[in-house]
Design a protein around this motif. Structure first.
Motif, PDB file in Angstrom:
ATOM      1  N   VAL A   1     -33.150  -8.454  34.969  1.00  0.00           N
ATOM      2  CA  VAL A   1     -32.234  -7.364  34.643  1.00  0.00           C
ATOM      3  C   VAL A   1     -31.607  -7.672  33.286  1.00  0.00           C
ATOM      4  O   VAL A   1     -31.245  -8.814  33.010  1.00  0.00           O
ATOM      5  N   VAL A   2     -31.488  -6.644  32.455  1.00  0.00           N
ATOM      6  CA  VAL A   2     -30.841  -6.785  31.151  1.00  0.00           C
ATOM      7  C   VAL A   2     -29.447  -6.185  31.268  1.00  0.00           C
ATOM      8  O   VAL A   2     -29.298  -5.001  31.588  1.00  0.00           O
ATOM      9  N   PHE A   3     -28.427  -7.009  31.047  1.00  0.00           N
ATOM     10  CA  PHE A   3     -27.050  -6.539  31.074  1.00  0.00           C
ATOM     11  C   PHE A   3     -26.621  -6.258  29.637  1.00  0.00           C
ATOM     12  O   PHE A   3     -26.721  -7.142  28.775  1.00  0.00           O
ATOM     13  N   VAL A   4     -26.150  -5.046  29.384  1.00  0.00           N
ATOM     14  CA  VAL A   4     -25.671  -4.656  28.063  1.00  0.00           C
ATOM     15  C   VAL A   4     -24.191  -4.336  28.189  1.00  0.00           C
ATOM     16  O   VAL A   4     -23.796  -3.474  28.980  1.00  0.00           O
ATOM     17  N   ILE A   5     -23.366  -5.045  27.419  1.00  0.00           N
ATOM     18  CA  ILE A   5     -21.929  -4.833  27.405  1.00  0.00           C
ATOM     19  C   ILE A   5     -21.599  -4.159  26.080  1.00  0.00           C
ATOM     20  O   ILE A   5     -21.798  -4.735  25.014  1.00  0.00           O
ATOM     21  N   THR A   6     -21.130  -2.923  26.168  1.00  0.00           N
ATOM     22  CA  THR A   6     -20.777  -2.153  24.975  1.00  0.00           C
ATOM     23  C   THR A   6     -19.270  -2.225  24.778  1.00  0.00           C
ATOM     24  O   THR A   6     -18.509  -2.069  25.739  1.00  0.00           O
ATOM     25  N   TYR A   7     -18.854  -2.458  23.532  1.00  0.00           N
ATOM     26  CA  TYR A   7     -17.432  -2.464  23.200  1.00  0.00           C
ATOM     27  C   TYR A   7     -17.168  -1.370  22.172  1.00  0.00           C
ATOM     28  O   TYR A   7     -18.036  -1.046  21.355  1.00  0.00           O
ATOM     29  N   ARG A   8     -15.976  -0.769  22.249  1.00  0.00           N
ATOM     30  CA  ARG A   8     -15.601   0.295  21.321  1.00  0.00           C
ATOM     31  C   ARG A   8     -14.113   0.180  21.047  1.00  0.00           C
ATOM     32  O   ARG A   8     -13.312   0.101  21.983  1.00  0.00           O
ATOM     33  N   ASN A   9     -13.759   0.172  19.770  1.00  0.00           N
ATOM     34  CA  ASN A   9     -12.353   0.123  19.392  1.00  0.00           C
ATOM     35  C   ASN A   9     -11.803   1.540  19.423  1.00  0.00           C
ATOM     36  O   ASN A   9     -12.111   2.355  18.567  1.00  0.00           O
ATOM     37  N   THR A  10     -10.990   1.838  20.430  1.00  0.00           N
ATOM     38  CA  THR A  10     -10.395   3.166  20.572  1.00  0.00           C
ATOM     39  C   THR A  10      -8.996   3.223  19.967  1.00  0.00           C
ATOM     40  O   THR A  10      -8.335   4.258  20.046  1.00  0.00           O
ATOM     41  N   GLY A  11      -8.556   2.137  19.383  1.00  0.00           N
ATOM     42  CA  GLY A  11      -7.215   2.082  18.798  1.00  0.00           C
ATOM     43  C   GLY A  11      -7.190   2.550  17.359  1.00  0.00           C
ATOM     44  O   GLY A  11      -8.197   2.999  16.798  1.00  0.00           O
ATOM     45  N   GLU A  12      -6.031   2.429  16.768  1.00  0.00           N
ATOM     46  CA  GLU A  12      -5.827   2.849  15.386  1.00  0.00           C
ATOM     47  C   GLU A  12      -5.825   1.675  14.419  1.00  0.00           C
ATOM     48  O   GLU A  12      -5.714   1.872  13.214  1.00  0.00           O
ATOM     49  N   GLU A  13      -5.931   0.471  14.939  1.00  0.00           N
ATOM     50  CA  GLU A  13      -5.940  -0.744  14.127  1.00  0.00           C
ATOM     51  C   GLU A  13      -7.249  -1.485  14.347  1.00  0.00           C
ATOM     52  O   GLU A  13      -7.863  -1.369  15.411  1.00  0.00           O
ATOM     53  N   PRO A  14      -7.684  -2.267  13.363  1.00  0.00           N
ATOM     54  CA  PRO A  14      -8.889  -3.093  13.575  1.00  0.00           C
ATOM     55  C   PRO A  14      -8.671  -4.075  14.723  1.00  0.00           C
ATOM     56  O   PRO A  14      -7.569  -4.585  14.911  1.00  0.00           O
ATOM     57  N   ALA A  15      -9.712  -4.290  15.506  1.00  0.00           N
ATOM     58  CA  ALA A  15      -9.664  -5.280  16.588  1.00  0.00           C
ATOM     59  C   ALA A  15     -10.242  -6.571  16.036  1.00  0.00           C
ATOM     60  O   ALA A  15     -11.451  -6.682  15.846  1.00  0.00           O
ATOM     61  N   GLU A  16      -9.375  -7.515  15.746  1.00  0.00           N
ATOM     62  CA  GLU A  16      -9.807  -8.794  15.192  1.00  0.00           C
ATOM     63  C   GLU A  16      -9.890  -9.828  16.300  1.00  0.00           C
ATOM     64  O   GLU A  16      -9.210  -9.718  17.317  1.00  0.00           O
ATOM     65  N   ASN A  17     -10.725 -10.819  16.086  1.00  0.00           N
ATOM     66  CA  ASN A  17     -10.864 -11.912  17.052  1.00  0.00           C
ATOM     67  C   ASN A  17     -11.264 -11.412  18.443  1.00  0.00           C
ATOM     68  O   ASN A  17     -10.794 -11.924  19.454  1.00  0.00           O
ATOM     69  N   LEU A  18     -12.138 -10.417  18.479  1.00  0.00           N
ATOM     70  CA  LEU A  18     -12.579  -9.858  19.755  1.00  0.00           C
ATOM     71  C   LEU A  18     -13.462 -10.867  20.479  1.00  0.00           C
ATOM     72  O   LEU A  18     -14.418 -11.396  19.913  1.00  0.00           O
ATOM     73  N   VAL A  19     -13.111 -11.144  21.721  1.00  0.00           N
ATOM     74  CA  VAL A  19     -13.874 -12.058  22.568  1.00  0.00           C
ATOM     75  C   VAL A  19     -14.294 -11.288  23.804  1.00  0.00           C
ATOM     76  O   VAL A  19     -13.455 -10.705  24.499  1.00  0.00           O
ATOM     77  N   VAL A  20     -15.595 -11.266  24.074  1.00  0.00           N
ATOM     78  CA  VAL A  20     -16.122 -10.605  25.269  1.00  0.00           C
ATOM     79  C   VAL A  20     -16.576 -11.694  26.231  1.00  0.00           C
ATOM     80  O   VAL A  20     -17.435 -12.508  25.892  1.00  0.00           O
ATOM     81  N   ASN A  21     -15.968 -11.708  27.416  1.00  0.00           N
ATOM     82  CA  ASN A  21     -16.339 -12.661  28.461  1.00  0.00           C
ATOM     83  C   ASN A  21     -17.061 -11.911  29.562  1.00  0.00           C
ATOM     84  O   ASN A  21     -16.660 -10.803  29.925  1.00  0.00           O
ATOM     85  N   ASN A  22     -18.104 -12.498  30.104  1.00  0.00           N
ATOM     86  CA  ASN A  22     -18.862 -11.856  31.165  1.00  0.00           C
ATOM     87  C   ASN A  22     -19.309 -12.900  32.163  1.00  0.00           C
ATOM     88  O   ASN A  22     -19.954 -13.880  31.796  1.00  0.00           O
ATOM     89  N   ARG A  23     -18.970 -12.676  33.423  1.00  0.00           N
ATOM     90  CA  ARG A  23     -19.439 -13.569  34.490  1.00  0.00           C
ATOM     91  C   ARG A  23     -20.825 -13.122  34.920  1.00  0.00           C
ATOM     92  O   ARG A  23     -21.089 -11.928  35.036  1.00  0.00           O
ATOM     93  N   VAL A  24     -21.694 -14.071  35.141  1.00  0.00           N
ATOM     94  CA  VAL A  24     -23.021 -13.779  35.673  1.00  0.00           C
ATOM     95  C   VAL A  24     -22.844 -13.512  37.163  1.00  0.00           C
ATOM     96  O   VAL A  24     -22.247 -14.339  37.864  1.00  0.00           O
ATOM     97  N   PRO A  25     -23.319 -12.367  37.669  1.00  0.00           N
ATOM     98  CA  PRO A  25     -23.168 -12.101  39.108  1.00  0.00           C
ATOM     99  C   PRO A  25     -23.765 -13.233  39.936  1.00  0.00           C
ATOM    100  O   PRO A  25     -24.793 -13.815  39.574  1.00  0.00           O
ATOM    101  N   LYS A  26     -23.125 -13.556  41.046  1.00  0.00           N
ATOM    102  CA  LYS A  26     -23.561 -14.671  41.891  1.00  0.00           C
ATOM    103  C   LYS A  26     -24.983 -14.499  42.395  1.00  0.00           C
ATOM    104  O   LYS A  26     -25.660 -15.478  42.691  1.00  0.00           O
ATOM    105  N   GLU A  27     -25.442 -13.264  42.487  1.00  0.00           N
ATOM    106  CA  GLU A  27     -26.791 -12.984  42.979  1.00  0.00           C
ATOM    107  C   GLU A  27     -27.850 -13.158  41.892  1.00  0.00           C
ATOM    108  O   GLU A  27     -29.038 -12.960  42.147  1.00  0.00           O
ATOM    109  N   MET A  28     -27.417 -13.491  40.681  1.00  0.00           N
ATOM    110  CA  MET A  28     -28.319 -13.554  39.529  1.00  0.00           C
ATOM    111  C   MET A  28     -28.375 -14.962  38.952  1.00  0.00           C
ATOM    112  O   MET A  28     -27.448 -15.753  39.116  1.00  0.00           O
ATOM    113  N   VAL A  29     -29.465 -15.249  38.233  1.00  0.00           N
ATOM    114  CA  VAL A  29     -29.636 -16.511  37.504  1.00  0.00           C
ATOM    115  C   VAL A  29     -29.842 -16.155  36.045  1.00  0.00           C
ATOM    116  O   VAL A  29     -30.765 -15.398  35.701  1.00  0.00           O
ATOM    117  N   TYR A  30     -28.995 -16.707  35.180  1.00  0.00           N
ATOM    118  CA  TYR A  30     -29.076 -16.467  33.741  1.00  0.00           C
ATOM    119  C   TYR A  30     -30.420 -16.943  33.196  1.00  0.00           C
ATOM    120  O   TYR A  30     -30.898 -18.019  33.548  1.00  0.00           O
TER     121      TYR A  30
END
Length: 159
Positions: free
Chosen positions: A60-89
């Protein structure tokens, strides 16, 4: 017993982002399978299609999309994602343009897979393997301007 895993379950509660309080970033996780497609000229290509159900052993390919909906730049953006327990990275499958990618085998400490170790139940220590990965982290380089979006991804196999 056959194990089937619904994609809608995969997308719930997997992603967090760390951004300054004044930035507004939306995140969406979607799960896909890669399908071989042949066009009318006989040319083959691969296409991502939403997965409704995954079978054991299916990637399975997991795609995490991010979008800045604010009025200021999003700096230092960190995206964390847990691998589902039923899956192997799947080793070295994490991608993200202009991002520092790290993995974790305990959900707390992140680094390159080669730098991590696992302590076994008997107290012995061994080098971490892709199958030990429980979470991924993408640290985006530069700011995400208001209205801009992007995505990061990784692959995992259903146990």
């Amino acid at each position: 017993m056959k194990k089937i895993f619904g994609a809608l379950v995969l997308a719930v509660g997997l992603v967090t982002a760390a951004v300054p309080a004044f930035a507004a970033v939306e995140l969406e996780t979607r799960a896909f399978i890669e399908v071989a497609i042949t066009d009318t000229n006989g040319v083959q290509s691969k296409e991502l299609q939403p997965v409704e159900r995954a079978q054991p052993g299916q990637e399975v390919v997991f795609v995490i999309t991010y979008r800045n909906t604010g009025e200021e730049p999003a700096e230092n953006l960190v995206v964390n994602n847990r691998v589902p327990k039923e899956m192997v990275y799947v080793a070295d499958s994490a991608q993200g343009e202009s991002a520092l990618i790290q993995v974790s085998v305990d959900g707390n400490r992140f680094g390159s897979l080669q730098s991590l170790q696992v302590t076994e139940a008997d107290g012995s220590v061994r080098a971490a393997k892709a199958s030990d990965v429980v979470a991924l982290r993408w640290t985006l380089q530069g700011a995400v301007a208001p209205g801009d979006s992007g995505s990061v991804r990784y692959r995992a196999v259903l146990k």
